[in-house]
Scaffold this active site. Sequence first.
Site, PDB file in Angstrom:
ATOM      1  N   ASP A   1     114.430  25.345 -14.443  1.00 29.11           N
ATOM      2  CA  ASP A   1     114.181  24.221 -13.269  1.00 29.11           C
ATOM      3  C   ASP A   1     115.010  23.419 -13.362  1.00 29.11           C
ATOM      4  O   ASP A   1     115.733  22.468 -13.789  1.00 29.11           O
ATOM      5  CB  ASP A   1     113.105  24.449 -13.303  1.00 29.11           C
ATOM      6  CG  ASP A   1     112.340  23.988 -11.414  1.00 29.11           C
ATOM      7  OD1 ASP A   1     113.279  24.627 -10.928  1.00 29.11           O
ATOM      8  OD2 ASP A   1     111.665  23.156 -11.186  1.00 29.11           O
TER       9      ASP A   1
ATOM     10  N   GLU B   1     108.103  35.365  -6.240  1.00 24.41           N
ATOM     11  CA  GLU B   1     107.832  33.987  -4.998  1.00 24.41           C
ATOM     12  C   GLU B   1     109.109  33.942  -4.298  1.00 24.41           C
ATOM     13  O   GLU B   1     109.179  32.713  -3.442  1.00 24.41           O
ATOM     14  CB  GLU B   1     107.225  33.130  -5.308  1.00 24.41           C
ATOM     15  CG  GLU B   1     105.945  33.268  -5.221  1.00 24.41           C
ATOM     16  CD  GLU B   1     104.968  34.047  -6.495  1.00 24.41           C
ATOM     17  OE1 GLU B   1     105.983  33.929  -7.520  1.00 24.41           O
ATOM     18  OE2 GLU B   1     104.451  35.172  -6.137  1.00 24.41           O
ATOM     19  N   ASN B   2     110.311  33.601  -5.474  1.00 23.16           N
ATOM     20  CA  ASN B   2     111.566  33.644  -4.974  1.00 23.16           C
ATOM     21  C   ASN B   2     112.275  33.981  -3.792  1.00 23.16           C
ATOM     22  O   ASN B   2     113.317  33.831  -3.420  1.00 23.16           O
ATOM     23  CB  ASN B   2     112.146  33.793  -6.488  1.00 23.16           C
ATOM     24  CG  ASN B   2     112.267  32.539  -6.821  1.00 23.16           C
ATOM     25  OD1 ASN B   2     112.270  32.655  -8.070  1.00 23.16           O
ATOM     26  ND2 ASN B   2     111.504  31.452  -6.582  1.00 23.16           N
TER      27      ASN B   2
ATOM     28  N   ARG C   1     109.968  23.720 -19.719  1.00 23.52           N
ATOM     29  CA  ARG C   1     110.166  24.074 -17.911  1.00 23.52           C
ATOM     30  C   ARG C   1     111.080  22.727 -17.524  1.00 23.52           C
ATOM     31  O   ARG C   1     110.638  20.844 -18.530  1.00 23.52           O
ATOM     32  CB  ARG C   1     109.046  23.326 -17.256  1.00 23.52           C
ATOM     33  CG  ARG C   1     109.216  23.980 -16.011  1.00 23.52           C
ATOM     34  CD  ARG C   1     108.343  23.932 -14.666  1.00 23.52           C
ATOM     35  NE  ARG C   1     109.234  23.753 -13.984  1.00 23.52           N
ATOM     36  CZ  ARG C   1     107.909  24.560 -12.278  1.00 23.52           C
ATOM     37  NH1 ARG C   1     107.127  25.164 -12.530  1.00 23.52           N
ATOM     38  NH2 ARG C   1     108.466  24.683 -12.107  1.00 23.52           N
TER      39      ARG C   1
ATOM     40  N   GLU D   1     102.532  26.078 -26.298  1.00 22.29           N
ATOM     41  CA  GLU D   1     102.479  24.815 -25.676  1.00 22.29           C
ATOM     42  C   GLU D   1     103.537  23.678 -24.846  1.00 22.29           C
ATOM     43  O   GLU D   1     104.025  25.387 -25.131  1.00 22.29           O
ATOM     44  CB  GLU D   1     103.072  24.184 -27.409  1.00 22.29           C
ATOM     45  CG  GLU D   1     101.993  23.863 -28.761  1.00 22.29           C
ATOM     46  CD  GLU D   1     101.286  23.299 -28.395  1.00 22.29           C
ATOM     47  OE1 GLU D   1     101.621  22.165 -27.951  1.00 22.29           O
ATOM     48  OE2 GLU D   1      99.912  23.295 -29.020  1.00 22.29           O
TER      49      GLU D   1
HETATM   50  C1  FPP Z   1     115.241  27.059 -10.747  1.00 23.25           C
HETATM   51  O1  FPP Z   1     116.748  25.992  -9.939  1.00 23.25           O
HETATM   52  C2  FPP Z   1     116.633  28.276 -11.402  1.00 23.25           C
HETATM   53  C3  FPP Z   1     115.962  29.760  -9.816  1.00 23.25           C
HETATM   54  C4  FPP Z   1     115.343  30.002  -9.544  1.00 23.25           C
HETATM   55  C5  FPP Z   1     116.956  30.350 -10.288  1.00 23.25           C
HETATM   56  C6  FPP Z   1     116.988  30.918 -13.047  1.00 23.25           C
HETATM   57  C7  FPP Z   1     118.727  31.275 -12.392  1.00 23.25           C
HETATM   58  C8  FPP Z   1     119.912  31.164 -12.660  1.00 23.25           C
HETATM   59  C9  FPP Z   1     120.079  29.784 -13.819  1.00 23.25           C
HETATM   60  C10 FPP Z   1     121.283  31.842 -12.722  1.00 23.25           C
HETATM   61  C11 FPP Z   1     120.574  33.300 -12.507  1.00 23.25           C
HETATM   62  C12 FPP Z   1     120.408  33.876 -13.790  1.00 23.25           C
HETATM   63  C13 FPP Z   1     120.015  35.197 -14.064  1.00 23.25           C
HETATM   64  C14 FPP Z   1     119.338  35.338 -16.082  1.00 23.25           C
HETATM   65  C15 FPP Z   1     122.195  35.436 -14.146  1.00 23.25           C
HETATM   66  P1  FPP Z   1     115.794  25.509  -8.472  1.00 23.25           P
HETATM   67  O2  FPP Z   1     117.194  26.113  -7.202  1.00 23.25           O
HETATM   68  O3  FPP Z   1     114.437  26.063  -8.309  1.00 23.25           O
HETATM   69  O4  FPP Z   1     116.344  24.597  -8.414  1.00 23.25           O
HETATM   70  P2  FPP Z   1     115.856  23.236  -7.633  1.00 23.25           P
HETATM   71  O5  FPP Z   1     114.054  22.671  -7.913  1.00 23.25           O
HETATM   72  O6  FPP Z   1     116.196  21.554  -7.842  1.00 23.25           O
HETATM   73  O7  FPP Z   1     115.639  23.533  -6.133  1.00 23.25           O
END
Ligand code: FPP
Length: 250
Positions: A29, A76-77, A197, A216
């Site tokens: 995150d 949900e993304n 996390r 954990e």
């Molecule tokens: C959370 O940050 C991250 C994600 C929703 C996606 C994670 C994806 C990657 C690291 C890159 C793509 C994945 C691969 C496997 C190549 P956020 O956008 O929710 O951050 P915020 O809460 O600060 O807005």
Amino acid sequence: MILEANMNNNLIYDIDLSKIPKHIAIIMDGNGRWAKSRFLPRAAGHKAGVETIREIVKEASRLGIKHLTLYAFSTENWKRPKPEVDTLMKLLSMYLQNEVNELHKNNVKLTAIGITKELPSICIEKLNYAEELTKNNAGINLNLALNYGGRADIKNAFIDILKDYKSGKIDINDIDEGIIKNYLSTKSIPDPELVIRTSGEQRLSNFLLWEVAYSEFYYTDIHWPDFNKEELQKALFVYQNRDRRFGGLK
Ligand code: FPP
């Protein structure tokens, strides 16, 4: 004793390498906040997040972790603005394309959990290729959670159990926790001992709901793009100093 060994192993935390968890799951995150704090577009945060994935896979493998599950895209993304979803899918596709040979060379087995058939076809193709190419590798299992949701996974397990019940393949008396686990997309990997996390939020966000019963949890304020091998070691150090009782007494 451990300290001396650790200096030779390039460890900055006093970790016992004989007690490394088999499975670590990470909620990556904070990419957006990392970018915002640098006046960069959110996409730059996700791009930086991919660099962190590279470093963490290497370090986890070096430390002897057998399974590393990364929450890359949740069910949900899809609610995010389309340009951001497109960026994430593009990054996934590029990651799979650019990294597959290196992962294979390093003996990494790549797998995915989640409803991957709903991903863009280019991602599905590259994922299938990477899974097929690396399926016999005996090194770390990099397990990407893609279009994954814990509730959806449990719901799908219910459906499959009912189908097998209807066809006579299983009986109600057969159903125990082990059988339920066998119907989840994580059936072939142990439950994670440790869930990390990043970025300060302290919630599960529909990640591995069944599997984390006795995990954990480790939370850090560090945003995912700033997470690194030392931070992984720190999380392991904290984990190793926890008292795990599994509901019993010590
Ligand atoms: C959370 O940050 C991250 C994600 C929703 C996606 C994670 C994806 C990657 C690291 C890159 C793509 C994945 C691969 C496997 C190549 P956020 O956008 O929710 O951050 P915020 O809460 O600060 O807005």
